[in-house]
Design an enzyme around this catalytic site. Structure first.
Site: not given
Ligand code: BES
Ligand code: ZN
Ligand code: ZN
Length: 474
Positions: A249, A323
């Protein structure tokens, strides 16, 4: 702070301060109307005014739905805590049992502060609020208070867990918290760790946690009352930290990712309150507690993982890890327990926040009636939800060139494609029993809103408990 109700007149109660309500801005009806008007207090919903000479504290109430009552109560308690009074009394007369419950929940939720990491803790003087009840339905009000205390305490418990840092609350610690709940409420608790995952065919959860120095844990915590009316499985995403893995991230997005365990923390909170209130529902919590990190041992974009039900998954982004963890935990949960309902709670996608905003939980599933029942539970719980509709075109997008499915899709509809990914791990007989709650928006906040200050909110706890209480009435 303690909250109590007594079957006595208000004047029979002793306190430093009296709390009075101005309903629907009807300021003329009250003894201090001239004074209040002179200082410009109009009695707007959620506003308050102290009259120190009179030892009276006025609160404006206009909206009597749970959400707004909770907010008015939370505002009031925050204002009260700035003064030096220790005891407060109030009449319960503006309320029926249901609105009294909401108001009391708001008081406890508004009183919440997370000071664990502060070296100096400010002492709060406000110690007790006592309500006087003078009608004939005292026991209804007592029950309302008992419910409110259990539900709000469970929400605050969940908030505490979410707010705890990733270095303090890692997967093994999450397992310990579940075990502690088990001994406190006489629950069953089984824990499996990484060493057993591959024997169980759970390569997806195994690989997400492999690069972490912390051993992943699969927690099964169950509350089994005698003669339950229903059996419910609750599955929680417990990413004690989500760095994104090798699909790292950006710095700003990584901040707050201690909240990625909020689904698991909500499951623990719900079970705690259900056990405390002795709800006649058998509840099984299944939590995948994992840390998503980088390192030589990290799983990679391009890897193909086999989940417990045999589905092969092409990893295209290691940040779509929730997921993967849920895939195996959902399979495991369905193998262990044949439920009447199965719900999962996850801070799953940023896309859900884009779709619904920061304040609402995304509700997904195949059963329209079940989804609608959660929209109804908004009102008594004070939480907000929005249903997002699945469709077959989005499901198509999960197809992979190299495996059965892939863990990310195109740009649009990301909350739904994540939900549809999970659908691959829901057995046919459970399709209509399943709801997926994406709590990415409301689980955590960096600005106060509603009854929440900075940090974890306990999203999912009040909603599910209100829904369960409704189920018990049926
Ligand atoms: N934990 C995150 C989702 C999230 C984002 C929770 C902001 C709370 C606040 C999840 O694991 C994630 O990183 N999801 C990605 C998915 C993408 C790579 C398809 C996202 O939402 O960007
Ligand atoms: Zn994630
Ligand atoms: Zn995540």
């Amino acid at each position: 702070m303690t909250l109590t109700i007594e079957n006595r007149t208000l004047s029979a109660l002793q306190a430093d301060l009296e709390l009075l309500f101005i309903q629907n801005k009807d300021i003329h009806g009250c003894e201090d109307s001239a004074l209040l008007q002179a200082i410009g207090f109009e009695g707007n919903h959620g506003s308050s005014q102290l009259l120190p000479e009179k030892r009276r504290f006025y609160i404006g109430l206009e909206k009597f739905d749970a959400n707004n009552l909770q907010i008015a109560a939370a505002n009031a308690v925050k204002a009260l805590k700035k003064f030096k009074y220790t005891s407060v009394k109030a009449s319960s007369s503006p309320f029926d049992a249901q609105s009294f419950k909401a108001f009391c929940e708001g008081l406890i939720l508004g009183d919440y502060e997370f000071t664990h990491y502060k070296s100096k803790k400010e002492p709060t003087r406000l110690a007790a609020i006592t309500f006087a009840y003078e009608g004939t339905q005292f026991s209804d009000f007592e029950t309302a208070l008992t419910d409110a205390l259990a539900i709000a305490a469970a929400t605050n418990f969940t908030r505490d867990l979410v707010n705890t840092t990733p270095d303090d609350l890692y997967p093994l610690q999450m397992a310990k918290i579940a075990k502690d709940l088990a001994s406190e409420y006489k629950l069953d608790c089984d824990i499996m760790d990484e060493a057993q995952f591959l024997d169980e065919g759970m390569e997806a959860i195994y690989m997400v946690g492999r690069a972490s120095r912390h051993n992943s844990q699969l927690i099964h915590l169950s509350y089994k009352p005698k003669n339950p009316k229903k059996v419910i499985s609750l599955v929680g995403k417990g990413l004690t930290y989500d760095s994104g893995g090798l699909s790292l991230k950006p710095a700003d997005s990584m901040l707050t990712m201690k909240m990625d365990k909020a689904g698991a923390c909500a499951v623990l909170g719900i079970i705690k309150a259900a056990a405390q209130l002795q709800l006649p529902i058998e509840i099984h919590g299944f939590i995948g507690a994992v840390e998503n990190m980088i390192g030589g041992d990290a799983y990679k974009p391009d890897d193909v993982l086999t989940a417990k039900n045999g589905t092969t998954i092409e990893v295209r982004n290691t940040d779509a890890e929730g997921r993967l963890v849920l895939a195996d935990v959902l399979c495991y949960a369905q193998e262990k327990v044949k439920p009447d309902y199965i719900f999962d709670y996850a801070t799953l996608t940023g896309a859900c926040v884009v779709a619904l905003g920061l304040y609402s939980t995304g509700v997904m599933g195949h059963n329209e009636e079940l989804k609608a029942s959660f929209a109804l539970a908004n009102r008594p719980s004070g939480e907000l939800t929005g249903a997002l509709p699945f469709n077959d075109h989005l499901k198509e997008e999960l197809k992979s060139e190299v495996a059965d499915i892939k863990n990310v899709t195109g740009r649009w509809g990301g909350a739904l494609t994540a939900g549809l990914f999970l659908d691959h791990f829901i057995e046919e007989e459970n399709k209509e029993k399943w709801i997926h709650f994406d709590i990415a928006g409301p689980a955590y906040t960096e600005k106060p809103w509603g009854v929440h200050g900075y940090g974890g909110t306990g999203a999912g706890v009040r909603l599910t408990l209100a829904w369960m209480q409704e189920l018990c009435k049926a």
